[in-house]
Design a protein around this motif. Structure first.
Motif, PDB file in Angstrom:
ATOM      1  N   VAL A  32      -2.412 -16.573  25.976  1.00 16.28           N
ATOM      2  CA  VAL A  32      -1.082 -15.970  25.871  1.00 16.28           C
ATOM      3  C   VAL A  32      -1.238 -14.452  25.750  1.00 16.28           C
ATOM      4  CG1 VAL A  32       1.009 -15.803  24.435  1.00 16.28           C
ATOM      5  CG2 VAL A  32      -0.096 -18.024  24.788  1.00 16.28           C
ATOM      6  N   ILE A  49       5.328 -11.247  22.737  1.00 15.54           N
ATOM      7  CA  ILE A  49       4.535 -12.443  23.019  1.00 15.54           C
ATOM      8  C   ILE A  49       4.938 -13.011  24.374  1.00 15.54           C
ATOM      9  CG2 ILE A  49       4.138 -14.819  22.260  1.00 15.54           C
ATOM     10  CD1 ILE A  49       4.626 -13.653  19.396  1.00 15.54           C
ATOM     11  N   GLY A  53       3.609 -16.304  26.801  1.00 13.25           N
ATOM     12  CA  GLY A  53       3.737 -17.742  26.595  1.00 13.25           C
ATOM     13  C   GLY A  53       4.476 -18.415  27.727  1.00 13.25           C
ATOM     14  N   THR A 111       8.570 -22.998  23.240  1.00 14.53           N
ATOM     15  CA  THR A 111       7.287 -23.000  22.553  1.00 14.53           C
ATOM     16  C   THR A 111       7.355 -22.032  21.377  1.00 14.53           C
ATOM     17  OG1 THR A 111       6.213 -23.394  24.680  1.00 14.53           O
ATOM     18  CG2 THR A 111       4.807 -22.674  22.867  1.00 14.53           C
ATOM     19  N   TYR A 148       5.403 -19.932  18.131  1.00 14.37           N
ATOM     20  CA  TYR A 148       4.124 -19.326  17.777  1.00 14.37           C
ATOM     21  C   TYR A 148       4.152 -18.799  16.343  1.00 14.37           C
ATOM     22  CZ  TYR A 148       3.242 -19.442  22.781  1.00 14.37           C
ATOM     23  OH  TYR A 148       3.062 -19.860  24.078  1.00 14.37           O
ATOM     24  N   THR A 149       2.948 -18.703  15.753  1.00 14.77           N
ATOM     25  CA  THR A 149       2.765 -18.089  14.434  1.00 14.77           C
ATOM     26  C   THR A 149       1.870 -16.875  14.597  1.00 14.77           C
ATOM     27  OG1 THR A 149       3.017 -20.139  13.179  1.00 14.77           O
ATOM     28  CG2 THR A 149       1.737 -18.395  12.135  1.00 14.77           C
ATOM     29  N   THR A 196       6.497 -16.912  11.584  1.00 15.30           N
ATOM     30  CA  THR A 196       6.388 -18.229  12.217  1.00 15.30           C
ATOM     31  C   THR A 196       7.593 -18.460  13.139  1.00 15.30           C
ATOM     32  OG1 THR A 196       7.582 -19.354  10.434  1.00 15.30           O
ATOM     33  CG2 THR A 196       5.182 -19.170  10.205  1.00 15.30           C
ATOM     34  N   GLY A 226       8.364 -18.302  22.521  1.00 15.14           N
ATOM     35  CA  GLY A 226       7.568 -17.693  23.588  1.00 15.14           C
ATOM     36  C   GLY A 226       8.432 -16.766  24.424  1.00 15.14           C
ATOM     37  N   LEU A 257      -2.637 -14.874  16.945  1.00 17.34           N
ATOM     38  CA  LEU A 257      -1.484 -15.662  17.378  1.00 17.34           C
ATOM     39  C   LEU A 257      -1.899 -17.109  17.607  1.00 17.34           C
ATOM     40  CD1 LEU A 257       1.552 -15.296  18.202  1.00 17.34           C
ATOM     41  CD2 LEU A 257       0.724 -15.179  20.568  1.00 17.34           C
ATOM     42  N   LYS A 281      -0.365 -21.120  18.629  1.00 19.99           N
ATOM     43  CA  LYS A 281       0.719 -21.933  19.182  1.00 19.99           C
ATOM     44  C   LYS A 281       1.000 -23.051  18.189  1.00 19.99           C
ATOM     45  CE  LYS A 281       1.898 -24.586  23.307  1.00 19.99           C
ATOM     46  NZ  LYS A 281       1.408 -24.974  24.634  1.00 19.99           N
ATOM     47  N   GLN A 282       2.256 -23.223  17.817  1.00 16.27           N
ATOM     48  CA  GLN A 282       2.635 -24.273  16.866  1.00 16.27           C
ATOM     49  C   GLN A 282       2.860 -25.594  17.597  1.00 16.27           C
ATOM     50  OE1 GLN A 282       5.264 -21.056  14.346  1.00 16.27           O
ATOM     51  NE2 GLN A 282       6.068 -23.121  14.461  1.00 16.27           N
ATOM     52  N   LEU A 290      -2.704 -25.941  13.625  1.00 14.29           N
ATOM     53  CA  LEU A 290      -2.502 -24.922  14.661  1.00 14.29           C
ATOM     54  C   LEU A 290      -3.618 -24.873  15.700  1.00 14.29           C
ATOM     55  CD1 LEU A 290      -1.213 -22.051  12.347  1.00 14.29           C
ATOM     56  CD2 LEU A 290       0.142 -23.481  13.893  1.00 14.29           C
TER      57      LEU A 290
END
Length: 173
Positions: free
Chosen positions: A25, A56, A58, A63, A65-66, A91, A95, A124, A126-127, A153
């Motif tokens: 990403v 960000i 993505g 989607t 992200y944290t 959090t 994306g 970074l 992806k959750q 994660l």
């Protein structure tokens, strides 16, 4: 080794903070609307007083992200007994947006290096889904790997870091 990963390995971000990963990403971190963070470059403390804009990439807005910002050199690079110190966590960032669309669960703490050159790392993840990440109990002794494991994660999808050190009177001129 990719050209993206090499500076993260040389700067010991990979190894001390995260395991080897494949960046998937695009993430851009910019302070004061014009100072973009580049791996290993130095940024003066006056520039990093306010939180940066983090954009960000993505797949799409569904989607989440944290973002984690951590200092693995706290309180000093020669004695990092507080490793890692958590400076910021956001959090549920959709994306293709920026962190202002996420949920700030740990407020931005201005880096104030006192001794030595500190690395400040943006990582970074992806959750798995929205509202699946629990904030840590403390900023000190934060562990990115353990946090990632506890919240499911996995490996990071992007990372970038900069260096900063205390500004002396002579350096400010």
């Amino acid at each position: 080794m990719s050209r993206v990963m090499e500076p993260l390995m040389v700067g010991r971000v990979v190894g001390e903070v995260v395991d080897v990963f494949t960046p998937t990403v695009k993430m851009t971190v910019t302070y004061n609307s014009n100072k973009q963070v580049s791996n290993g470059h130095e940024i003066m403390p006056a520039v990093i007083a306010s939180r940066p804009r983090v954009e960000i990439g993505g797949e799409d807005m569904r989607t989440a992200y944290t973002l984690i910002m951590t200092d693995p050199d706290a309180p000093s690079p020669s004695d990092p007994h507080l490793r890692e110190h958590l400076h910021w966590m956001v959090t549920d960032i959709p994306g293709t947006t920026d962190v202002s669309f996420g949920k700030e669960v740990v407020g931005y703490e201005t880096p104030k290096p006192v001794i030595g050159i500190h690395r400040y790392v943006f990582i970074l993840f992806k959750q798995r889904g929205r509202q699946t990440v629990r904030p840590p109990a403390s900023r000190d002794h934060f562990n990115t790997r353990r946090f990632s494991e506890e919240n499911g994660l996995g490996l990071p999808v992007a990372a970038v870091y900069f260096n900063a050190q205390r500004e002396t009177a002579a350096r400010r001129r």
